[in-house]
Design an enzyme around this catalytic site. Structure first.
Site, PDB file in Angstrom:
ATOM      1  N   ASP A  38      -0.131   5.066   0.731  1.00 38.23           N
ATOM      2  CA  ASP A  38      -0.377   6.143   1.687  1.00 38.23           C
ATOM      3  C   ASP A  38      -0.457   5.627   3.116  1.00 38.23           C
ATOM      4  O   ASP A  38      -1.272   4.764   3.437  1.00 38.23           O
ATOM      5  CB  ASP A  38      -1.678   6.857   1.322  1.00 38.23           C
ATOM      6  CG  ASP A  38      -1.638   7.381  -0.103  1.00 38.23           C
ATOM      7  OD1 ASP A  38      -0.782   8.234  -0.383  1.00 38.23           O
ATOM      8  OD2 ASP A  38      -2.439   6.907  -0.932  1.00 38.23           O
TER       9      ASP A  38
ATOM     10  N   ASP B 188       0.876  -1.162   0.000  1.00 35.86           N
ATOM     11  CA  ASP B 188       0.000   0.000   0.000  1.00 35.86           C
ATOM     12  C   ASP B 188       0.919   1.219   0.000  1.00 35.86           C
ATOM     13  O   ASP B 188       2.081   1.136   0.414  1.00 35.86           O
ATOM     14  CB  ASP B 188      -0.888  -0.024   1.246  1.00 35.86           C
ATOM     15  CG  ASP B 188      -1.656   1.269   1.428  1.00 35.86           C
ATOM     16  OD1 ASP B 188      -2.428   1.611   0.520  1.00 35.86           O
ATOM     17  OD2 ASP B 188      -1.466   1.919   2.464  1.00 35.86           O
TER      18      ASP B 188
END
Length: 242
Positions: A25, A23
């Site tokens: 952010d 991922d």
């Protein structure tokens, strides 16, 4: 330098069958403050002046498009979703271009995996333009060349689409992938994809969320607790046998 195909004395490298999907952010980079500010500015312009950081925390891990759809309903926004999405992305890109930092231990982890020849991808709920800008700005684009945005799949997290597409593009089985995630929806998505998960909660209070119970490795203290070596050693220790 070792590679994923061989280890000492020609033995298979312990991570020969492992791929890692990141991922972006809150996991690779500390971009949530920029997302908060972009959202705060957008809502203020549309008549919602008191959006707070605690309000923002409710949407960590949810794609921008889905967040805006929820905001239209919650705050009675009348602008079309496409217009809101374009405005928020524009505001976010302006902020991201000015300053986005990769977490030092996460950068070190990417470098360890790269040195070992481990296939890697980024799968994010952000727009592709935002992902590209951040990876370029942090220099991680040289090591993370496979990217999937929520725009490119039918459903965002907590559905597994972005992770499954990342595995497809890497040419590996989902079962051989490990997801690095900071948010509960991402941990749910990893579990649905049939992938193992290393969880580094961005919101400390969410560490006891049942979604994180499915993670193979949990750093309850988030980035303050995460170390590249601990994560790498766990991957080696728990790697599927060849």
């Amino acid at each position: 330098m070792s590679t994923s195909s061989s280890g000492p004395h020609g033995a298979p490298h312990p991570l020969a069958r492992t791929s890692v999907v990141f991922d972006l952010d809150g996991t690779l980079v500390d971009s949530e403050p920029n997302y908060f500010e972009a959202g705060r500015q957008l809502l203020a312009r549309h008549g919602v002046p008191d959006f707070s950081w605690s309000d923002h925390e409710e949407y960590v891990g949810i794609s921008t498009a889905e967040t805006l759809a929820l905001w239209r309903e919650k705050y009675g926004l009348t602008a079309p979703l496409e217009e809101l999405l374009a405005e928020k992305n524009r505001r976010y890109l302006e902020l991201a271009a000015a300053e986005t930092h990769a977490y030092p231990e996460m950068r070190a982890f990417v470098e360890l995996l790269h040195a070992a020849g481990v296939p890697m991808a980024v799968a994010s709920g952000s727009s592709r333009a935002a992902i590209t800008a951040i990876l370029r700005g942090t220099g991680l684009d040289a090591l993370l060349t496979t990217v999937v945005s929520a725009e490119e799949v039918e459903h965002g997290k907590p559905e597994p689409d972005v992770f499954l597409e990342a595995a497809r593009r890497l040419g590996v089985r989902p079962a051989d992938c490990v997801v690095m995630e900071d948010a509960a929806p991402g941990a749910v998505a990893a579990h649905k994809a049939g992938m193992r998960c290393v969880a580094i909660p961005y919101v400390a209070a969410s560490a006891d969320d049942p979604a994180f119970a499915t993670a193979g490795l949990l750093f309850p203290g988030g980035q303050d607790e995460f170390t590249a070596r601990a994560a790498y050693d766990w991957l080696v220790r728990t790697a599927p046998s060849s």
